[in-house]
Design an enzyme around this catalytic site. Structure first.
Site, PDB file in Angstrom:
ATOM      1  N   ASP A   1       0.878  -1.169   0.000  1.00 52.68           N
ATOM      2  CA  ASP A   1       0.000   0.000   0.000  1.00 52.68           C
ATOM      3  C   ASP A   1       0.919   1.225   0.000  1.00 52.68           C
ATOM      4  O   ASP A   1       2.145   1.107  -0.178  1.00 52.68           O
ATOM      5  CB  ASP A   1      -1.001  -0.042   1.166  1.00 52.68           C
ATOM      6  CG  ASP A   1      -0.369   0.276   2.527  1.00 52.68           C
ATOM      7  OD1 ASP A   1       0.878   0.365   2.608  1.00 52.68           O
ATOM      8  OD2 ASP A   1      -1.117   0.431   3.514  1.00 52.68           O
TER       9      ASP A   1
ATOM     10  N   CYS B   1       3.091  -3.003   4.049  1.00 46.53           N
ATOM     11  CA  CYS B   1       2.246  -1.855   4.370  1.00 46.53           C
ATOM     12  C   CYS B   1       2.991  -1.075   5.445  1.00 46.53           C
ATOM     13  O   CYS B   1       4.187  -1.310   5.672  1.00 46.53           O
ATOM     14  CB  CYS B   1       0.821  -2.264   4.755  1.00 46.53           C
ATOM     15  SG  CYS B   1       0.661  -3.188   6.293  1.00 46.53           S
TER      16      CYS B   1
ATOM     17  N   THR C   1       2.856  -1.050   8.772  1.00 49.53           N
ATOM     18  CA  THR C   1       3.347  -1.921   9.839  1.00 49.53           C
ATOM     19  C   THR C   1       3.638  -3.339   9.364  1.00 49.53           C
ATOM     20  O   THR C   1       4.327  -4.093  10.066  1.00 49.53           O
ATOM     21  CB  THR C   1       2.265  -2.065  10.936  1.00 49.53           C
ATOM     22  OG1 THR C   1       1.078  -2.591  10.303  1.00 49.53           O
ATOM     23  CG2 THR C   1       1.963  -0.739  11.607  1.00 49.53           C
TER      24      THR C   1
ATOM     25  N   HIS D   1      10.766 -23.201   9.865  1.00 55.98           N
ATOM     26  CA  HIS D   1       9.733 -23.851  10.688  1.00 55.98           C
ATOM     27  C   HIS D   1       8.339 -23.782  10.069  1.00 55.98           C
ATOM     28  O   HIS D   1       7.545 -24.697  10.268  1.00 55.98           O
ATOM     29  CB  HIS D   1       9.658 -23.186  12.070  1.00 55.98           C
ATOM     30  CG  HIS D   1      10.849 -23.491  12.931  1.00 55.98           C
ATOM     31  ND1 HIS D   1      10.842 -23.312  14.290  1.00 55.98           N
ATOM     32  CD2 HIS D   1      12.089 -23.955  12.616  1.00 55.98           C
ATOM     33  CE1 HIS D   1      12.023 -23.653  14.793  1.00 55.98           C
ATOM     34  NE2 HIS D   1      12.803 -24.037  13.792  1.00 55.98           N
TER      35      HIS D   1
ATOM     36  N   HIS E   1       8.367 -30.086  11.586  1.00 58.52           N
ATOM     37  CA  HIS E   1       7.679 -28.856  11.174  1.00 58.52           C
ATOM     38  C   HIS E   1       6.650 -29.131  10.087  1.00 58.52           C
ATOM     39  O   HIS E   1       5.650 -28.415   9.983  1.00 58.52           O
ATOM     40  CB  HIS E   1       8.695 -27.813  10.710  1.00 58.52           C
ATOM     41  CG  HIS E   1       9.725 -27.514  11.750  1.00 58.52           C
ATOM     42  ND1 HIS E   1       9.393 -26.918  12.957  1.00 58.52           N
ATOM     43  CD2 HIS E   1      11.050 -27.755  11.789  1.00 58.52           C
ATOM     44  CE1 HIS E   1      10.489 -26.808  13.683  1.00 58.52           C
ATOM     45  NE2 HIS E   1      11.512 -27.305  13.007  1.00 58.52           N
TER      46      HIS E   1
HETATM   47  C1  RB5 Z   1      -2.111   2.915   6.367  1.00 60.69           C
HETATM   48  O1  RB5 Z   1      -2.128   4.162   6.968  1.00 60.69           O
HETATM   49  C2  RB5 Z   1      -1.779   1.838   7.388  1.00 60.69           C
HETATM   50  O2  RB5 Z   1      -2.874   1.605   8.196  1.00 60.69           O
HETATM   51  C3  RB5 Z   1      -1.317   0.580   6.691  1.00 60.69           C
HETATM   52  O3  RB5 Z   1      -0.202   0.850   5.903  1.00 60.69           O
HETATM   53  C4  RB5 Z   1      -0.920  -0.579   7.573  1.00 60.69           C
HETATM   54  O4  RB5 Z   1       0.014  -0.199   8.519  1.00 60.69           O
HETATM   55  C5  RB5 Z   1      -2.031  -1.381   8.120  1.00 60.69           C
HETATM   56  O5  RB5 Z   1      -1.831  -2.382   8.826  1.00 60.69           O
END
Ligand code: RB5
Length: 149
Positions: free
Chosen positions: A8, A65, A67, A98, A133
């Site tokens: 994203d 993304c 996080t 694993h 595993h």
């Molecule tokens: C976008 O702002 C953010 O929510 C997305 O990149 C991600 O971290 C979601 O888990």
């Protein structure tokens, strides 16, 4: 080896960095977007990449993304996908050894670019260890197939 990659907006910059690196290593890449830092919805990209990996059109997927959390949750809804969110090289190695992870999820807003490349390298070059595993991964597949384990 062929890799599908997607992100994203929160992972866009890191996606471009990883893509350039993999191309320099002569690895075939399919980039499923996004194509700019404009806001988009991470599930669309996670699921798109996961469907490609699940149908066998690439060896592995890399999804990013902000996080790594949202896009990994989304990818893991696709049957046959084992997406691992990795913050360090050791996690990447263990996710392959694993868990036979077939997708690597990264947090673009939290990872240093050079650390991210080390994580990618570890993920792509570690083999599944099988043995005990295998049985555990099979339990996940069995649940996916039958709703029972
Ligand atoms: C976008 O702002 C953010 O929510 C997305 O990149 C991600 O971290 C979601 O888990």
């Amino acid at each position: 080896m062929k890799i599908v990659i997607a992100s994203d907006h929160g992972g866009y910059e890191l996606k471009e960095h990883i893509k350039k690196y993999l191309l320099s290593q002569k690895i075939e890449i399919e980039d499923l977007g996004t194509d700019s830092a404009d806001s988009v919805d991470y599930p669309i990209y996670g699921i798109k990449a996961a469907k490609e990996v699940a149908r066998g059109s690439a060896n592995f997927g890399i999804i990013i993304c902000g996080t790594g959390i949202g896009i990994s949750i989304a990818a893991n809804k696709v049957k046959g996908i084992r997406a691992a969110l990795c913050h360090c090289v050791e996690y990447a190695k263990l996710s392959r050894e694993h868990n036979n992870a077939n997708m690597l999820a990264l947090g673009g807003r939290f990872l240093d670019k050079s650390e991210a490349l080390k994580i990618v390298e570890a993920f792509l070059h570690t083999q599944f260890a099988g043995a005990r595993h295998q049985k555990r991964v099979d339990i996940i597949s069995q649940f996916e197939n039958n709703g029972e384990c």
